[in-house]
Design an enzyme around this catalytic site. Structure first.
Site, PDB file in Angstrom:
ATOM      1  N   LEU A  42       0.846  -1.187   0.000  1.00 50.32           N
ATOM      2  CA  LEU A  42       0.000   0.000   0.000  1.00 50.32           C
ATOM      3  C   LEU A  42       0.883   1.239   0.000  1.00 50.32           C
ATOM      4  CD1 LEU A  42      -2.857   1.226   0.256  1.00 50.32           C
ATOM      5  CD2 LEU A  42      -2.506   1.207   2.730  1.00 50.32           C
ATOM      6  N   ALA A  43       0.681   2.099  -0.970  1.00 51.51           N
ATOM      7  CA  ALA A  43       1.422   3.351  -1.035  1.00 51.51           C
ATOM      8  C   ALA A  43       0.493   4.477  -0.608  1.00 51.51           C
ATOM      9  CB  ALA A  43       1.924   3.599  -2.448  1.00 51.51           C
ATOM     10  N   LYS A  44       1.023   5.391   0.164  1.00 54.89           N
ATOM     11  CA  LYS A  44       0.191   6.518   0.577  1.00 54.89           C
ATOM     12  C   LYS A  44      -0.158   7.381  -0.618  1.00 54.89           C
ATOM     13  CE  LYS A  44       1.490   7.302   5.357  1.00 54.89           C
ATOM     14  NZ  LYS A  44       1.990   8.290   6.284  1.00 54.89           N
ATOM     15  N   SER A  45      -1.422   7.748  -0.681  1.00 53.15           N
ATOM     16  CA  SER A  45      -1.824   8.650  -1.763  1.00 53.15           C
ATOM     17  C   SER A  45      -1.964  10.082  -1.252  1.00 53.15           C
ATOM     18  CB  SER A  45      -3.144   8.183  -2.378  1.00 53.15           C
ATOM     19  OG  SER A  45      -4.145   8.160  -1.387  1.00 53.15           O
ATOM     20  N   VAL A  46      -1.927  10.230   0.058  1.00 55.65           N
ATOM     21  CA  VAL A  46      -2.031  11.550   0.669  1.00 55.65           C
ATOM     22  C   VAL A  46      -0.881  11.670   1.672  1.00 55.65           C
ATOM     23  CG1 VAL A  46      -3.426  13.098   2.070  1.00 55.65           C
ATOM     24  CG2 VAL A  46      -4.521  11.577   0.432  1.00 55.65           C
TER      25      VAL A  46
END
Length: 108
Positions: A101-105
């Protein structure tokens, strides 16, 4: 279905079919029949009329109420989300911390 996805079908991977009983229902059932002819297991999400019209070869059925067509996408999302959640839990996956999971924010 014709160019690629159909080649992935086998008896080990269930195929989830969202099939509201609307103008495209017959085409959806035709694709389901192709899946079943290749040994695929179909999990069908539809209203009572759709499940009745689909026949008895469906592996699993999830019945949703018949609603106004504008509400159909919202209604059909619920069982799919629940199916994804319970599948992840059954596999022992941490549903609150998915891998990769990559942070989008970015929080400052």
């Amino acid at each position: 279905m014709k160019h690629g996805p159909i080649a992935l079908i086998d008896e080990n991977v269930p195929i989830i079919v969202l099939a509201p009983h609307d103008a495209l229902f017959d085409k959806t059932v035709s694709n389901m029949q192709e899946v079943m002819a290749r040994g695929g297991k179909v999990v069908m999400v539809s209203d009572a009329k759709g499940l009745a019209d689909a026949g008895s070869r469906v592996w699993a059925r999830i019945e949703v109420p018949d609603v106004d067509p504008m509400m159909t996408p919202l209604l059909y999302a619920i069982p799919v989300q629940l199916l994804a959640y319970h599948t992840a839990v059954a596999k022992g996956t941490d549903v609150d911390q998915p891998r990769n999971l990559a942070k989008s924010v970015t929080v400052e």
